[in-house]
Design a protein around this motif. Sequence first.
Motif, short mmCIF file in Angstrom:
data_model
loop_
_atom_site.label_atom_id
_atom_site.label_comp_id
_atom_site.label_asym_id
_atom_site.label_seq_id
_atom_site.Cartn_x
_atom_site.Cartn_y
_atom_site.Cartn_z
N ILE A 82 -53.76 20.92 -8.34
CA ILE A 82 -52.37 21.57 -8.21
C ILE A 82 -51.28 20.78 -9.40
N SER A 103 -40.73 15.63 -11.49
CA SER A 103 -41.88 14.90 -11.33
C SER A 103 -43.18 15.80 -11.09
N ILE A 159 -46.84 15.63 -9.13
CA ILE A 159 -47.51 14.73 -8.11
C ILE A 159 -48.89 14.98 -8.06
N PRO A 192 -48.43 21.95 -3.16
CA PRO A 192 -49.39 21.16 -2.25
C PRO A 192 -48.95 21.34 -0.85
N TYR A 205 -56.46 11.66 4.58
CA TYR A 205 -55.07 12.02 4.20
C TYR A 205 -54.80 13.29 4.55
N TYR A 217 -51.54 14.07 7.16
CA TYR A 217 -50.55 15.04 6.90
C TYR A 217 -50.61 16.10 7.86
N ALA A 224 -45.60 13.28 3.59
CA ALA A 224 -46.04 13.17 2.27
C ALA A 224 -44.90 11.92 1.33
N ILE A 248 -45.87 8.66 -0.23
CA ILE A 248 -45.73 8.65 -1.84
C ILE A 248 -44.26 7.94 -2.36
N CYS A 249 -43.22 7.93 -1.54
CA CYS A 249 -42.17 7.37 -1.85
C CYS A 249 -41.47 7.87 -2.99
N THR A 250 -41.53 9.11 -3.31
CA THR A 250 -40.67 9.53 -4.46
C THR A 250 -39.60 10.74 -3.98
N GLY A 299 -38.81 13.06 -5.59
CA GLY A 299 -39.34 14.39 -6.35
C GLY A 299 -39.92 15.34 -5.47
N ILE A 300 -40.73 14.70 -4.17
CA ILE A 300 -41.49 15.65 -3.54
C ILE A 300 -40.54 16.31 -2.90
N LEU A 301 -39.49 16.09 -2.42
CA LEU A 301 -38.42 16.72 -1.66
C LEU A 301 -38.07 18.19 -2.50
#
Lengths: 121, 166
Positions: free
Chosen positions: A83, A96, A98, B32, B74, B78, B120, B124-126, B128-130
């Motif tokens: 991905i 970002s 990931i 993802p 993982y 999840y 996640a 991952i603690c970023t 950006g994933i949101l």
Amino acid sequence: MKKNEIKLILCIVLIAAVSFLVCSGMFTEKGAYVCATINGKVYGYYPLNQNDRIRIETDEGYNILIIEEGNVSISEANCRDHICENHIAISCCGESIICLPHKLVIEIESQQTNTLDGVSY
Amino acid sequence: MKKNISYMGLYLAVALVLSYIESIIPFQFPIPGMKLGLANLAIVLCMYTIGIKEAFTIDILRIVLTGFLFGSMYTILYSLAGGILSFCIMLLAKKISIFQVTGVSILGGVFHNIGQLIMAYIVICTKGILYYFPILLISGMVTGLLIGLVSLKLLPVVKKIVLKMG
């Protein structure tokens, strides 16, 4: 009872639209550095003004980071889902890419923050 | 009680086969966490025919088994996060009785994705994933709606079979 379902769908679409607008408004400032973190620990900082091809080694595999004309993307990776490879190139602060299987986060920043410890905010 | 275990076994088998079918689809989703969630069909049907406790049991079982068969540790983490959150919400929605199967399924799909996103984020603690939140919300809703519509059509038939053999 069908009416309740329609209302629910509209609610969800509304929330998604609002959060999308909020998100797209947040990422407009052009960045200066790209920061690669693996599992929360900083792997490296790379300036966006230099074209570069960086091979990032993680415990679970590798990712190849490309910096070109201020745009950052992942050209190759040996993760299960790829991905990260299909992700559009990023260039603005806060954006970002990931790679979840490799726990790798590539994030654009405007200046280098703490390079010694893991960064998470 | 013995009857229930046989039916649970059947539903679990259906859930696993649906997960398998999903795993061999060659089309790759760009985000993802985005998937069809076909196995949820078995869970929803079980919820509405056998019972909630039974549905919860096979939901947990199929997540763990599917993770071992087609995924990784993982994946299990999840999926469990998403599965437990979505099941609790579906349970509430069913109890309040303002939604049909379709509504319950939509909520299930949406909250499954929300649960996975939250897990996640913890891993991952970023921030950006949101960024993926809006699109996962919509995809969860769409898949939930599809599963819900199929359940709506199948439930009368399945209920008849269960009652007949019971």
